[in-house]
Motif scaffolding. Structure first.
Motif, PDB file in Angstrom:
ATOM      1  N   LEU A  75      38.197  32.143 -16.922  1.00  0.00           N
ATOM      2  CA  LEU A  75      38.503  31.004 -16.055  1.00  0.00           C
ATOM      3  C   LEU A  75      37.379  29.982 -16.160  1.00  0.00           C
ATOM      4  CD1 LEU A  75      39.859  32.914 -12.929  1.00  0.00           C
ATOM      5  CD2 LEU A  75      41.156  31.956 -14.849  1.00  0.00           C
ATOM      6  N   ILE A  76      36.134  30.437 -15.988  1.00  0.00           N
ATOM      7  CA  ILE A  76      34.966  29.581 -16.151  1.00  0.00           C
ATOM      8  C   ILE A  76      33.785  30.459 -16.551  1.00  0.00           C
ATOM      9  CG2 ILE A  76      34.481  29.722 -13.668  1.00  0.00           C
ATOM     10  CD1 ILE A  76      33.104  26.989 -13.872  1.00  0.00           C
ATOM     11  N   THR A  77      32.977  29.963 -17.443  1.00  0.00           N
ATOM     12  CA  THR A  77      31.778  30.675 -17.844  1.00  0.00           C
ATOM     13  C   THR A  77      30.680  29.683 -18.180  1.00  0.00           C
ATOM     14  OG1 THR A  77      30.865  32.342 -19.351  1.00  0.00           O
ATOM     15  CG2 THR A  77      32.470  30.825 -20.270  1.00  0.00           C
ATOM     16  N   GLN A  78      29.447  30.073 -17.900  1.00  0.00           N
ATOM     17  CA  GLN A  78      28.283  29.296 -18.323  1.00  0.00           C
ATOM     18  C   GLN A  78      27.254  30.260 -18.888  1.00  0.00           C
ATOM     19  OE1 GLN A  78      25.586  27.419 -15.451  1.00  0.00           O
ATOM     20  NE2 GLN A  78      25.524  25.590 -16.737  1.00  0.00           N
ATOM     21  N   GLY A  79      26.685  29.892 -20.036  1.00  0.00           N
ATOM     22  CA  GLY A  79      25.713  30.763 -20.678  1.00  0.00           C
ATOM     23  C   GLY A  79      26.386  31.722 -21.635  1.00  0.00           C
ATOM     24  N   GLY A  80      25.707  32.844 -21.896  1.00  0.00           N
ATOM     25  CA  GLY A  80      26.234  33.789 -22.862  1.00  0.00           C
ATOM     26  C   GLY A  80      25.582  35.151 -22.728  1.00  0.00           C
ATOM     27  N   ARG A  81      25.429  35.815 -23.850  1.00  0.00           N
ATOM     28  CA  ARG A  81      24.961  37.203 -23.869  1.00  0.00           C
ATOM     29  C   ARG A  81      23.576  37.387 -23.260  1.00  0.00           C
ATOM     30  NH1 ARG A  81      26.491  38.783 -28.920  1.00  0.00           N
ATOM     31  NH2 ARG A  81      28.187  40.077 -28.087  1.00  0.00           N
ATOM     32  N   PHE A  82      22.743  36.365 -23.303  1.00  0.00           N
ATOM     33  CA  PHE A  82      21.363  36.521 -22.872  1.00  0.00           C
ATOM     34  C   PHE A  82      21.050  35.850 -21.537  1.00  0.00           C
ATOM     35  CE2 PHE A  82      21.568  36.541 -27.543  1.00  0.00           C
ATOM     36  CZ  PHE A  82      21.225  37.863 -27.748  1.00  0.00           C
ATOM     37  N   ASN A  83      22.024  35.249 -20.890  1.00  0.00           N
ATOM     38  CA  ASN A  83      21.838  34.610 -19.586  1.00  0.00           C
ATOM     39  C   ASN A  83      23.137  33.904 -19.219  1.00  0.00           C
ATOM     40  OD1 ASN A  83      19.571  34.825 -17.962  1.00  0.00           O
ATOM     41  ND2 ASN A  83      18.725  32.833 -18.486  1.00  0.00           N
TER      42      ASN A  83
ATOM     43  N   ILE B   4      37.483  39.117 -12.108  1.00  0.00           N
ATOM     44  CA  ILE B   4      36.140  39.706 -12.190  1.00  0.00           C
ATOM     45  C   ILE B   4      35.092  38.604 -12.195  1.00  0.00           C
ATOM     46  CG2 ILE B   4      34.548  41.019 -13.664  1.00  0.00           C
ATOM     47  CD1 ILE B   4      36.970  42.571 -14.711  1.00  0.00           C
ATOM     48  N   PHE B   5      33.991  38.840 -11.500  1.00  0.00           N
ATOM     49  CA  PHE B   5      32.813  37.979 -11.590  1.00  0.00           C
ATOM     50  C   PHE B   5      31.688  38.809 -12.186  1.00  0.00           C
ATOM     51  CE2 PHE B   5      28.806  36.390  -9.617  1.00  0.00           C
ATOM     52  CZ  PHE B   5      28.770  35.145 -10.239  1.00  0.00           C
ATOM     53  N   HIS B   6      31.073  38.261 -13.235  1.00  0.00           N
ATOM     54  CA  HIS B   6      29.974  38.977 -13.901  1.00  0.00           C
ATOM     55  C   HIS B   6      28.762  38.068 -13.965  1.00  0.00           C
ATOM     56  CE1 HIS B   6      28.205  41.981 -16.651  1.00  0.00           C
ATOM     57  NE2 HIS B   6      27.652  40.936 -17.244  1.00  0.00           N
ATOM     58  N   TYR B   7      27.611  38.582 -13.484  1.00  0.00           N
ATOM     59  CA  TYR B   7      26.359  37.821 -13.533  1.00  0.00           C
ATOM     60  C   TYR B   7      25.398  38.533 -14.469  1.00  0.00           C
ATOM     61  CZ  TYR B   7      22.909  34.458 -11.971  1.00  0.00           C
ATOM     62  OH  TYR B   7      22.010  33.406 -11.937  1.00  0.00           O
ATOM     63  N   ASN B   8      24.831  37.777 -15.401  1.00  0.00           N
ATOM     64  CA  ASN B   8      23.994  38.329 -16.454  1.00  0.00           C
ATOM     65  C   ASN B   8      22.630  37.645 -16.424  1.00  0.00           C
ATOM     66  OD1 ASN B   8      22.714  38.968 -18.857  1.00  0.00           O
ATOM     67  ND2 ASN B   8      24.357  38.239 -20.189  1.00  0.00           N
ATOM     68  N   LEU B   9      21.593  38.400 -16.041  1.00  0.00           N
ATOM     69  CA  LEU B   9      20.234  37.872 -16.021  1.00  0.00           C
ATOM     70  C   LEU B   9      19.487  38.387 -17.245  1.00  0.00           C
ATOM     71  CD1 LEU B   9      17.983  36.291 -14.523  1.00  0.00           C
ATOM     72  CD2 LEU B   9      17.418  38.423 -13.338  1.00  0.00           C
TER      73      LEU B   9
ATOM     74  N   THR C 125      28.612  33.043 -27.178  1.00  0.00           N
ATOM     75  CA  THR C 125      28.566  34.499 -27.087  1.00  0.00           C
ATOM     76  C   THR C 125      29.117  34.923 -25.719  1.00  0.00           C
ATOM     77  OG1 THR C 125      26.295  34.447 -26.221  1.00  0.00           O
ATOM     78  CG2 THR C 125      26.572  34.656 -28.615  1.00  0.00           C
ATOM     79  N   PRO C 126      29.615  36.147 -25.600  1.00  0.00           N
ATOM     80  CA  PRO C 126      30.210  36.565 -24.324  1.00  0.00           C
ATOM     81  C   PRO C 126      29.154  36.813 -23.251  1.00  0.00           C
ATOM     82  CG  PRO C 126      30.192  38.398 -25.857  1.00  0.00           C
ATOM     83  CD  PRO C 126      29.730  37.196 -26.631  1.00  0.00           C
ATOM     84  N   VAL C 127      29.429  36.348 -22.039  1.00  0.00           N
ATOM     85  CA  VAL C 127      28.541  36.635 -20.914  1.00  0.00           C
ATOM     86  C   VAL C 127      28.566  38.131 -20.615  1.00  0.00           C
ATOM     87  CG1 VAL C 127      28.250  36.322 -18.427  1.00  0.00           C
ATOM     88  CG2 VAL C 127      28.670  34.354 -19.876  1.00  0.00           C
TER      89      VAL C 127
END
Length: 212
Positions: free
Chosen positions: A66-74, A86-91, A165-167
């Motif tokens: 639906l919406i994404t910002q950043g990628g595999r590393f942030n 689903i909501f996924h947060y990647n630090l 890249t995928p979040v």
């Protein structure tokens, strides 16, 4: 002796550049809007925010970004996987938080909302993420830490597709949404950093200091 410039971190700060979005608190996006650079996207860092996606789910279900910002590393992503929002947060690719509904979206129109309440008390702190469908809470969870500075130098904000890249490792790009997105609205009008926290952020960026 050549002059030395140790201000690389400062120059990475997109807030130091001219911006048409600075000061705005509401953004509306539509399908096909992708590869939006961080400097012209909403600034989700160090604040509370709300994301509302109006979608249409076909018979047989749908999935995709639906919406994404950043990628595999942030970064972060709000997406539908196996029919479930689903909501996924990647630090920095190390500290990952996934908040998922137990039930899939039924065919028809739905409003998928992610409400993030920032803890405050400094920069890069955590917050409570609540996922709702049609005004009903379906999942919530604590994001222990968040991105304090720049999300990425080359990843972007995408609607309905992931162009980098995928979040999350749960899906493979481009993971285009197979239903219909009517619009995605981002609201940043809730309280952000206090004046003292903002001064701390400015000071740390000025000295290239990393947040503990």
């Amino acid at each position: 002796m050549l002059p030395l410039d140790n201000s690389k971190i400062n120059r990475f700060d997109v807030n130091l550049r001219p911006s048409l979005t600075r000061g705005r608190t509401e953004f509306t996006y539509y399908p096909g809007m992708a590869r939006i650079p961080e400097g012209t996207a909403p600034d989700f860092k160090n604040k509370s925010y709300r994301i509302v996606a109006d979608v249409q789910i076909p018979e047989g279900g749908a999935q995709g970004v639906l919406i994404t910002q950043g990628g595999r590393f942030n970064g972060f992503g709000l997406y539908v996987l196996q029919g479930k929002p689903i909501f996924h947060y990647n630090l920095v690719g190390v500290d990952r938080t996934t908040i998922a509904s137990k039930d899939p979206l039924t065919p028809g129109k739905h409003m998928v909302m992610l409400d993030f309440k920032y803890d405050g008390g400094g920069i890069g702190k955590g917050g409570l993420a609540t996922l709702s469908v049609d005004g009903k809470e379906v999942a919530s969870g604590k994001v222990p830490r968040t991105i304090p500075f720049r999300v990425s130098a080359d990843e972007t904000l995408d609607i309905g597709i992931d162009t980098g890249t995928p979040v999350s490792e749960d899906y493979h790009v481009p993971f285009k949404f197979t239903g219909t997105i009517e619009k995605v609205v981002v609201d940043l009008s809730q309280a952000g950093l206090s004046s003292q926290d903002q001064k701390e952020l400015d000071d740390k960026e000025g000295t290239n200091e990393i947040v503990d």
